[in-house]
Write an enzyme that holds these catalytic residues in place. Sequence first.
Site, PDB file in Angstrom:
ATOM      1  CG  ASP A 106      44.518  17.932 -15.495  1.00  0.00           C
ATOM      2  OD1 ASP A 106      43.836  17.126 -14.840  1.00  0.00           O
ATOM      3  OD2 ASP A 106      45.758  17.907 -15.487  1.00  0.00           O
ATOM      4  CB  THR A 146      52.225  13.315 -13.204  1.00  0.00           C
ATOM      5  OG1 THR A 146      50.925  13.702 -13.661  1.00  0.00           O
ATOM      6  CG2 THR A 146      53.180  14.452 -13.384  1.00  0.00           C
ATOM      7  N   GLY A 178      50.971  12.722  -9.079  1.00  0.00           N
ATOM      8  CA  GLY A 178      49.875  12.512  -8.133  1.00  0.00           C
ATOM      9  C   GLY A 178      48.718  13.483  -8.242  1.00  0.00           C
ATOM     10  CB  SER A 238      49.233  21.687 -14.428  1.00  0.00           C
ATOM     11  OG  SER A 238      50.091  20.709 -13.875  1.00  0.00           O
ATOM     12  CB  SER A 239      48.394  19.813  -9.308  1.00  0.00           C
ATOM     13  OG  SER A 239      47.036  20.123  -9.230  1.00  0.00           O
TER      14      SER A 239
HETATM   15  N1  GLY Z   1      47.717  16.018 -15.044  1.00  0.00           N
HETATM   16  C1  GLY Z   1      48.220  16.311 -13.776  1.00  0.00           C
HETATM   17  C2  GLY Z   1      48.529  17.739 -13.579  1.00  0.00           C
HETATM   18  O1  GLY Z   1      48.869  18.420 -14.516  1.00  0.00           O
HETATM   19  O2  GLY Z   1      48.447  18.240 -12.497  1.00  0.00           O
END
Ligand code: GLY
Length: 595
Positions: free
Chosen positions: A436, A394, A486, A465-466
């Site tokens: 995800d 990301t 990350g 998502s994170s």
């Molecule tokens: N693909 C990483 C996130 O959205 O957290």
Amino acid sequence: PPPPSPRIPEPAAGIITAMLRKPARFLLILLLLGGRAGAAADDVPGPDGLVVSASRPASKVGGAVLAAGGNAVDAAVATGFALAVTYPAAGNIGGGGFMVVRQPDGSATSFDFRETAPANARPDMFLDDRGEIDTDRIEAGYLAVGVPGTVRGLALAHARLGRLPWRDLVEPAARLARDGFPISPTLAAALNRELAGPMRPFPGSVAAYGKPDGSPWQAGDRLVLADLAVTLEAIATDGPDAFYTGRNARLVAEAMAANGGLITRADLAAYTARERPPVCGCFLGHEVISMGPPSSGGTALLQMLGMFEALGLERLPADSAEAVHLTTEIRRRAYLDRARYLGDPDFVAVPVDRLLARPYLQRLAAGIDREQAADSRQLAGDLVGHPGSDSGETTHYSIVDGEGMAVATTVTLEGSYGSHVVAPGTGFLLNNEMGDFNRKPGQTTASGEIGTPPNQIAPAKRMLSSMTPTIVTKDDRVVLVTGSPGGRTIIITVFDVVTGVVARGLEGRAAIDAARFHHQWLPDRLIVERGGLPADLRRQLEILGHTVMERGSQGAAHSIWISPQTGTPLGIADHRGPDAAAAAAPPAAVGEPSP
Ligand code: GLY
């Protein structure tokens, strides 16, 4: 136990490059958990505006937009498109992201351009004939692709808050793709790895990213992306519809139909970006503004900050066993709630207010044993689980303009180079964001996946998502703009940077350089950046019951910190990202890690 993250190629390459560059300083930084390292030579002051991103040419594009009279949102749009050219691991038009904006009058908003599941997606679509998860189809190829959101998202942000003409913001990226740009050693190595491995099965990808004579890329070679230039030119001229309808939509849908993918022209035409209220909270006299669902980032960040404050952790030395233990316990609890409750708010009721209520966070904090690490599975009651890998490539970029507008944007293709697929003729990489979602409904196991309902696959739903693009203010002035790549570690990286600045009084560079450590409930491990934990501290943590492991590096928090002394914004490129740079307006001032 196996290493926690099997693929963190670019950050790992980044930390190695950084260590080779400045070994003495780097070692010191790693050993000083929460230490004061001072400013680095490549930190860039920007009283008239600043852009900090993972890629020097992309930062320069944003800096030039600020210099031309654009505001921070204009610069964010232009930087986002430029990253799709110069940082193909994660910069994108084939993926998604989130943007948090704070305007000079103090109002804040956020733009959600997370990908969605196609209409034909099903909750069990990644299970094989035996009902087991088929990770191959999640990590690469057409089935893994969510409907991209970036172009609509940037267009929505521009329509709401931008100032310069749209064309002027997309055209610099089209020019970079058409004329090419010299590639860094890191990008050359990454492209060669891709072409020899994950991209190989996809002719459109090899055609787009292979060196025309078929030889390996060398640092300094010029990368020209002709098809991407055509796509970007069409977006510049005709707006976002050029991506979601017409030739581009046809090329994507045809390639999908021919290769087992699900996305149709109707899916692309139906995609909608959303403006949403951000999540906001108070932390030690500061306001923290971050991304709400469908990101778990802002909610989990504010939960952790609330527990930090409830425990008075700012009064403990950051490198004491007690502080590291208690902070780990905070993380454990926030990630358990993440697994239980977070998902797409358009599909599930996410109890954000309840999760952020002060009495609730005080109760969670009061349940922490100061003498003993909790058992993550026991803590979860009947929810025995493991939230999957924390991999994920990301990229985050931070912007302020001369009028006080601040923008934090994080975008992603999920894995590094996403699905590794370029639909022939389009020139851009497609994401593998479908991974995800929770991939096996009902199965939450110690060694497997989360199968809880909030993040199960459904047509048109956004995957959890994170990503945690975050802005911190004090007394109505911006103090910090930050975020990170990350995967699941993103929230922790942002937490470490925010607590470093706000609770420990560190300068921006020191907060970003300080060694990071991660805990995400399950797997039940405390993971520290290599060399970041003195041996005696590690022993004390193990005595308290923590399983401690090391990793190469965590995140790349390209941030802006405003010095309380001078009031001048300082662009701080995280050295864990080797090609990162800050660019001020006027763009002559471009900082980059010195050789
Ligand atoms: N693909 C990483 C996130 O959205 O957290």
